[in-house]
Design a protein around this motif. Structure first.
Motif, PDB file in Angstrom:
ATOM      1  N   GLY A 433      41.759  44.176 -47.453  1.00 35.20           N
ATOM      2  CA  GLY A 433      41.523  42.760 -47.190  1.00 35.20           C
ATOM      3  C   GLY A 433      41.900  41.847 -48.331  1.00 35.20           C
ATOM      4  O   GLY A 433      42.769  42.155 -49.145  1.00 35.20           O
ATOM      5  N   TYR A 486      36.546  38.878 -39.273  1.00 38.15           N
ATOM      6  CA  TYR A 486      36.480  39.491 -40.602  1.00 38.15           C
ATOM      7  C   TYR A 486      35.031  39.796 -40.975  1.00 38.15           C
ATOM      8  O   TYR A 486      34.110  39.064 -40.614  1.00 38.15           O
ATOM      9  CB  TYR A 486      37.067  38.555 -41.662  1.00 38.15           C
ATOM     10  CG  TYR A 486      38.567  38.442 -41.645  1.00 38.15           C
ATOM     11  CD1 TYR A 486      39.346  39.108 -42.583  1.00 38.15           C
ATOM     12  CD2 TYR A 486      39.210  37.670 -40.694  1.00 38.15           C
ATOM     13  CE1 TYR A 486      40.731  38.998 -42.573  1.00 38.15           C
ATOM     14  CE2 TYR A 486      40.584  37.552 -40.666  1.00 38.15           C
ATOM     15  CZ  TYR A 486      41.345  38.226 -41.613  1.00 38.15           C
ATOM     16  OH  TYR A 486      42.714  38.115 -41.594  1.00 38.15           O
ATOM     17  N   SER A 565      39.433  42.372 -42.466  1.00 44.24           N
ATOM     18  CA  SER A 565      39.546  42.402 -41.017  1.00 44.24           C
ATOM     19  C   SER A 565      38.789  43.610 -40.480  1.00 44.24           C
ATOM     20  O   SER A 565      38.859  44.701 -41.045  1.00 44.24           O
ATOM     21  CB  SER A 565      41.022  42.482 -40.603  1.00 44.24           C
ATOM     22  OG  SER A 565      41.144  42.672 -39.212  1.00 44.24           O
TER      23      SER A 565
END
Length: 933
Positions: A433, A486, A565
Motif C-alpha cells: 500500500g 482501503y 487496498s
C-alpha cells in the motif's frame, strides 16, 4: 366538525412552519449568501460562475453546470453542502476562505427544513439555462422509430429492378430528370470486384460470358470480401497496432481483433451480434471455447483507442479512456458526437451532460488501463487476458498473466511507498500500500520529536508531551493510486503511558468517520501497525486522517499511517511469511525491490508478447455509477448519475445492473434492440456510402443537427427496416444494393444530369471513384502475381516494443489490411493516398488530389518494381502491348493506342524489356487504372 378542526389546525401549523422557515432564511441564510456568494453568483454582480445563480430561488433549483445546487430536505445530497464542506479540493466554496462550522450548520439546517426561499424573481431568458425537450427531439428523423414505408409511385414502371430503385426514380422524376444509361459489363465487373473485394477482376472472369448476379454472389462468398469490408470497419474502430499518444507502445495482440472483424464479415455474422460482442463480448455467455474466444477478442474494440499512458492522474486517465470509448461508440454506432457533452449539455444535439455521465458509468466501470508498462509508476499499461483453451494450458497461461499483474502492482506500490528507515526498513518489513510518515503530516501545535522507542517507522516519531491538550493535531493527506476500499492502519510504539482514547477522524469518499483508538494496544501488523477500520477512498478525492489530542490525558503518539487496498492484505501477509522464512511456496517477487521488479516486468512482458492473449477489458473492481464532473474537471464532483441509456433514444426505466457489474451487457442489449432504430439507419447509410459514393445522409459520422439531412429519408427508413427484418445481414443488404439498377448506372462526365445535380445527390448517374490506398497497393501486387492471399497474424511483433521508427514494407506481399498500423507513424505509401487516421473514427476518408501523389506514381521504387515484373511477363507474350492493357486495365487497347505503344517500343534503342516496363509504368499511373467508372 372534528375533521374540519384537524385540517384547520394542520394548516395553521403548516403556515407557522413556513413562516418560521422564511424567517430563518431572512435572518440566517440570506446574510450568508450576500456576504459569501453573491460576488460570483448573482445577476447584480454580473457573474454566473459555473452557470449558477444564488440570488434567487430558481437559480439554485435549476442549478449550474453540475445541475441543481440544492435538494430540499437532503443536505447530504446537495451540491451546495458538498462545496461548503470542502469535501473536494477542486470544488471548495467560498474559494477564498472556508465558512465557520456555525455558518455551515446554518446551510445544513436550512436545507433540512426544505430550503424555504421567498426570492421568487425569475431567471429571465438571458440567463435561464436551456433545457432539452426530449419528447420533441424523439420525433426527429434520426431518432424516431422506423415507420412503415410505402413504395412511391413512378411513371417509368419498367425501370426499377429493386425496391430501392423506385425511391431513386421517384426523386429524379420529381425534378424532371431521367436516369443515365446502364454501364457496360466490363465496367460493372470491375466496379463489382473492387467494391466487394478491393481487388481487380480476374482475367478469366472478364473473358467469361457476363452473368452479374452469379458474379456478385461469387465475390460475396470469397475470402477477400471480409478483407475489403473489414477494412471499412477498422476505419470506424480506429484500429491500430500501437497506442500512439504519449507512448507509442506496440499492441502485441491487436491483430486478433483485425482478423475477428474479417472473419465476421465473411461469415455474415448478424450485425447486432457483432455490436454486442464488441461492447460486452467478455461478459457474454458462450456455448463453447471457440465462441468464448471469439467474443473475448471482439471486446478488444474497447481497448484499441489511443491513451495518454503517462498521465500522472490515473483517475483522469480512466475517465479519458471512457470518454474516448463513448466518442467512438457514439460516432461509429450511432453517428453522433456524444463526447461533446462531457463538459456541458451538447450545444446542438439532444444530449445532456447527465446523459454523458450516465453512459460514462458503464465504461468507467470497465477496466482497460492498469499497472505499469515499463516499470515507471507514471506509465500505465493495459489489460490482457488469457484466451480460452483446453486445460492445463488455460490455467498455466492465466497464472502467468496473473503474475505479470502482480509484478506490475508491486512495482507501482514500491514507487508510491513513502520514506522508510529506522529499525524497520522495507527490505525487512514488506509492507503493502501507501505509507505516510510523520514528516509528511501537517502539524498543528507544538509536537515533540523522539526516537527513544526502537519500534518505530522511520527515523523518528512525535508525541504531544501531554501538554496543551486539544490544541494539537496531525493531519495526514494521502495520495492513492486507485479508487477502492482501503484498510487504514496506524504505526505507534505501544506504551503503557500512551492514551487509550485517542480521537481520530478519517475523511473518506464515503463520509467522515470519528474513531477512538487505544495506543496501549500492541500493533498486530509486523509489530508496528494496527488497523483502525476500512473505508472507501476515491482517487483524487479526500484521503485524510486527522489525529487529535482533545479529551486525552496520557501521551498521544504520531508515527505513520498506512493505506492498504483490501485486496492486497492477503498478499502482504504472504510477503511477511516469506520474510520470516515461513512462506516456502510464496512467489519470490513478493520480496523484490524496485530495481529487481523492473527487470522481472520487462522479462515477463517479453515472454507473453506472442502468447495466446487478447486485449479484452474486464469489469472494474469499483464498478458503479459515477459522479458528474463539473465542466468536465475530473476532481470537481457533481451529483452521482445512475447508469442509463441516452434519453433521446430511450424513454423507459434505467437498466437493472447487479452490484459490482459494469452494466455493459445491458448496454449492448439495448444498443442492438429494435427500440434503437438509429443503429440501423447509421449502418445502412454507411453501406450505401461505400457503394454509391456518398451516403443518403452525406455526413456518415454525424446524424446530428450539424450534419446533413437525408436526401431520400423514406429510402433510408425502408432499407433500415429491411435490414432489421433480415436479422442484421450485411451481405443481404449489399447484394440488394449491387444488383439494383441504380448501382449499375454508367458514370458521366457531362450531361443534363451533371448540370442539374452536380453533386449527384439524386443518384441519377454513377459517380467516379478513386481507388483507396489499400486497393492501389493490393492491385499492384495482384496484377503482377506477387500478392499473397493468405491471412496474416501478428505482423507488428517484429518491429519491437514501440512503433515509432519508420517501417519498410518492400518485402511484405500480403494484403494491405495486414500491414502494421502505427499511430503517429503511418506507412507513407498508404498515407499519401488518404489512408484512415487511426486516432479517431473515420467513416468517410478525406479525398485529396495533391502533387505528392503524382510524384509518388512517377518515382516510387515499388511502382517501378511492379512495372518491371509485368514487363518481364509481357516480354514472352506474342502481343505484349495487348497483354499489358488487358492485365492492368482489364480491356484490350484500341488500334490507335496499340500503334503508339508499338512505336514507343521500337524507338527504345534496343532495350525492349525496359520499354515494356515504361509502358507498364504509364498504365499503372493512368487515371483509368486509378479510378472506377
Amino acid at each position: 366538525m372534528r375533521y374540519a378542526f384537524t385540517f384547520s389546525f394542520l394548516a395553521i401549523c403548516s403556515a407557522a412552519a413556513a413562516a418560521d422557515g422564511m424567517a430563518f432564511f431572512e435572518n440566517k441564510v440570506r446574510p450568508l449568501l450576500v456576504k459569501h456568494c453573491y460576488e460570483c453568483h448573482s445577476q447584480e454582480a454580473g457573474k454566473r460562475k459555473g452557470g449558477l445563480l444564488l440570488d434567487r430561488k430558481e437559480g439554485w433549483q435549476i442549478g449550474g453546470d453540475a445541475g441543481p445546487a440544492i435538494i430540499p430536505g437532503e443536505p447530504a445530497g446537495s451540491l451546495l453542502m458538498h462545496s461548503v464542506n470542502y469535501e473536494d479540493e477542486k470544488l471548495q466554496m467560498p474559494p477564498k476562505s472556508r465558512l465557520s462550522p456555525e455558518e455551515v450548520r446554518v446551510f445544513e439546517q436550512w436545507i433540512a427544513m426544505g430550503a424555504p426561499d421567498p426570492r421568487n424573481a425569475a431567471l429571465g431568458e438571458v440567463v435561464k439555462k436551456k433545457t432539452i425537450d426530449f419528447t420533441a427531439a424523439r420525433q426527429g428523423w434520426a431518432f424516431r422509430p422506423l415507420p412503415k414505408t410505402e413504395l412511391p409511385a413512378v411513371k417509368q414502371k419498367d425501370w426499377p429492378r429493386k425496391e430501392l430503385d423506385t425511391f431513386i426514380l421517384a426523386e429524379l422524376e420529381a425534378k424532371n430528370l431521367t436516369p443515365a444509361a446502364d454501364a457496360d459489363p466490363r465496367t460493372l465487373m470491375r466496379r463489382l470486384s473492387y467494391d466487394l473485394t478491393g481487388l481487380p477482376p480476374a482475367a478469366s472472369d472478364l473473358a467469361a460470358a457476363p452473368d452479374l448476379p452469379a458474379y456478385a454472389e461469387k465475390l460475396l462468398n470469397s475470402p477477400q470480401f471480409g478483407e475489403k469490408w473489414g477494412r471499412q470497419w477498422l476505419d470506424l474502430a480506429r484500429y491500430a497496432d500501437s497506442n500512439g499518444g504519449d507512448r507509442n507502445y506496440t499492441y502485441y495482440q491487436a491483430w486478433r481483433y483485425r482478423n475477428y472483424v474479417i472473419d465476421a464479415f465473411n461469415r455474415d455474422q448478424s450485425y447486432y451480434q457483432f455490436i454486442r460482442e464488441q461492447i460486452a463480448g467478455d461478459l457474454m455467455p458462450a456455448g463453447n471455447l471457440e465462441q468464448r474466444r471469439r467474443q473475448m477478442i471482439a471486446s478488444t474494440f474497447l481497448s484499441l483507442g489511443p491513451k495518454m499512458l503517462t498521465d500522472r492522474d490515473k483517475e483522469k486517465l480512466h475517465l479519458d479512456t471512457a470518454d474516448e470509448q463513448i466518442d467512438t461508440i457514439g460516432r461509429a454506432f450511432l453517428g453522433l458526437t456524444i463526447g461533446c457533452a462531457r463538459c456541458h449539455d451538447h450545444k446542438f444535439d439532444p444530449f445532456s451532460q447527465q446523459d454523458y455521465y450516465a453512459l460514462a458509468g458503464f465504461f468507467r466501470s470497465t477496466e482497460v488501463v492498469m499497472g505499469t508498462r515499463n516499470g515507471c509508476v507514471n506509465v500505465a499499461s493495459w489489460v490482457e487476458q488469457a484466451l480460452p483453451q483446453p486445460e492445463p494450458a488455460m490455467s498455466e497461461l492465466a497464472a502467468k498473466v496473473a503474475r505479470l499483474e502482480l509484478v506490475m502492482r508491486l512495482k507501482v506500490e514500491r514507487e508510491f511507498m513513502a520514506k522508510v528507515g529506522g529499525k524497520m526498513s522495507l527490505k525487512k518489513l514488506p509492507l503493502a500500500g501507501v505509507i505516510c510518515d510523520e514528516a509528511d503530516a501537517e502539524l498543528i501545535g507544538d509536537w515533540k520529536q523522539s526516537s527513544i522507542s526502537a519500534n518505530r517507522f522511520g527515523d523518528f516519531y512525535i508525541h504531544d508531551d501531554r501538554k496543551h491538550k486539544g490544541e494539537k493535531q496531525a493531519v495526514f493527506r494521502g495520495s492513492l493510486p486507485e479508487t477502492g476500499v482501503y484498510e487504514v492502519r496506524l504505526a505507534y510504539p505501544a506504551k503503557t503511558n500512551c492514551d487509550k482514547h485517542v480521537p481520530i477522524t478519517v475523511e473518506a469518499f464515503d463520509g467522515v468517520h470519528e474513531i477512538f483508538f487505544d495506543q496501549t494496544k500492541k500493533p498486530s501488523v509486523g509489530g508496528l501497525f494496527e488497523p483502525i477500520g476500512r473505508f472507501r477512498f476515491e482517487k483524487g478525492g479526500r484521503v485524510n486522517v486527522i489525529i487529535r489530542t482533545a479529551g486525552t490525558k496520557d501521551y498521544v503518539v504520531v508515527d505513520a499511517v498506512q493505506f492498504i487496498s483490501v485486496r492486497d492484505i492477503e498478499r502482504e501477509a504472504a510477503a511477511f511469511a516469506m520474510a520470516e522464512g515461513k512462506g516456502k511456496d510464496a512467489d519470490p517477487v513478493l520480496g523484490m525491490q524496485a530495481g529487481e521488479l523492473s527487470k522481472e516486468l520487462n522479462k515477463t512482458i517479453a515472454e507473453l508478447k506472442d502468447a495466446d492473449l487478447a486485449m479484452a477489458p474486464r469489469d472494474a473492481r469499483d464498478a458503479g455509477d459515477i459522479h458528474l464532473r463539473i465542466r468536465g474537471e475530473v476532481n470537481q464532483l457533481g451529483p452521482k448519475v445512475p447508469r442509463h441509456f441516452p434519453s433521446v433514444l430511450h424513454d423507459g426505466p434505467p437498466p437493472k445492473i447487479a452490484p459490482g457489474s459494469s452494466g455493459r451487457l445491458q448496454l449492448a442489449e439495448w444498443m442492438t434492440s429494435a427500440e434503437n432504430a438509429l443503429l440501423d439507419r447509421v449502418i445502412v447509410n454507411r453501406l450505401w456510402a461505400q457503394l454509391f459514393g456518398r451516403g443518403i445522409v452525406g455526413t456518415v459520422d454525424n446524424f446530428g443537427v450539424q450534419g446533413e439531412k437525408p436526401t431520400h429519408p423514406a429510402l433510408l427508413d425502408h432499407l433500415a427496416a429491411k435490414f432489421r427484418a433480415s436479422g442484421g445481414s450485411i451481405k443481404t443488404l449489399i447484394r440488394e444494393m449491387v444488383l439494383s439498377r441504380t448501382y449499375q448506372l454508367a458514370a458521366e462526365a457531362k450531361s443534363q444530369r451533371t448540370v442539374a445535380d452536380p453533386e449527384n445527390r439524386l443518384l441519377g448517374r454513377r459517380s467516379y471513384r478513386r481507388l483507396t490506398a489499400e486497393e492501389i497497393r493490393d492491385s499492384l501486387l495482384f496484377i503482377a502475381g506477387d500478392l499473397n492471399l493468405e491471412q496474416a497474424a501478428a505482423t507488428a511483433l517484429t518491429y519491437g516494443e514501440d512503433l515509432d521508427k519508420p517501417m519498410k514494407f518492400d518485402k511484405e506481399f500480403r494484403r494491405s489490411i495486414y500491414l502494421p498500423v502505427a499511430r503517429n507513424n503511418l506507412a507513407p505509401e498508404l498515407e499519401i493516398f488518404d489512408a484512415a487516421n487511426p486516432e479517431m473514427v473515420a467513416g468517410d476518408r478525406p479525398l485529396t488530389t495533391v502533387p505528392t501523389q503524382a510524384l509518388y506514381l512517377l518515382n516510387s521504387t515499388f511502382l517501378q518494381k511492379q512495372a518491371a515484373t509485368l514487363a518481364q511477363q509481357a516480354y514472352a507474350k506474342p502481343e505484349p502491348v495487348a497483354w499489358l492493357h488487358q492485365t492492368i486495365l482489364g480491356r484490350a487497347p484500341g488500334a490507335h493506342a496499340t500503334k503508339r505503344a508499338n512505336e514507343f517500343i521500337a524507338q527504345s534503342g534496343g532495350d525492349r524489356e525496359q520499354a515494356l516496363a515504361d509502358l507498364a509504368h504509364v498504365l499503372l499511373a493512368s487515371t483509368e487504372f486509378l479510378f472506377l467508372d
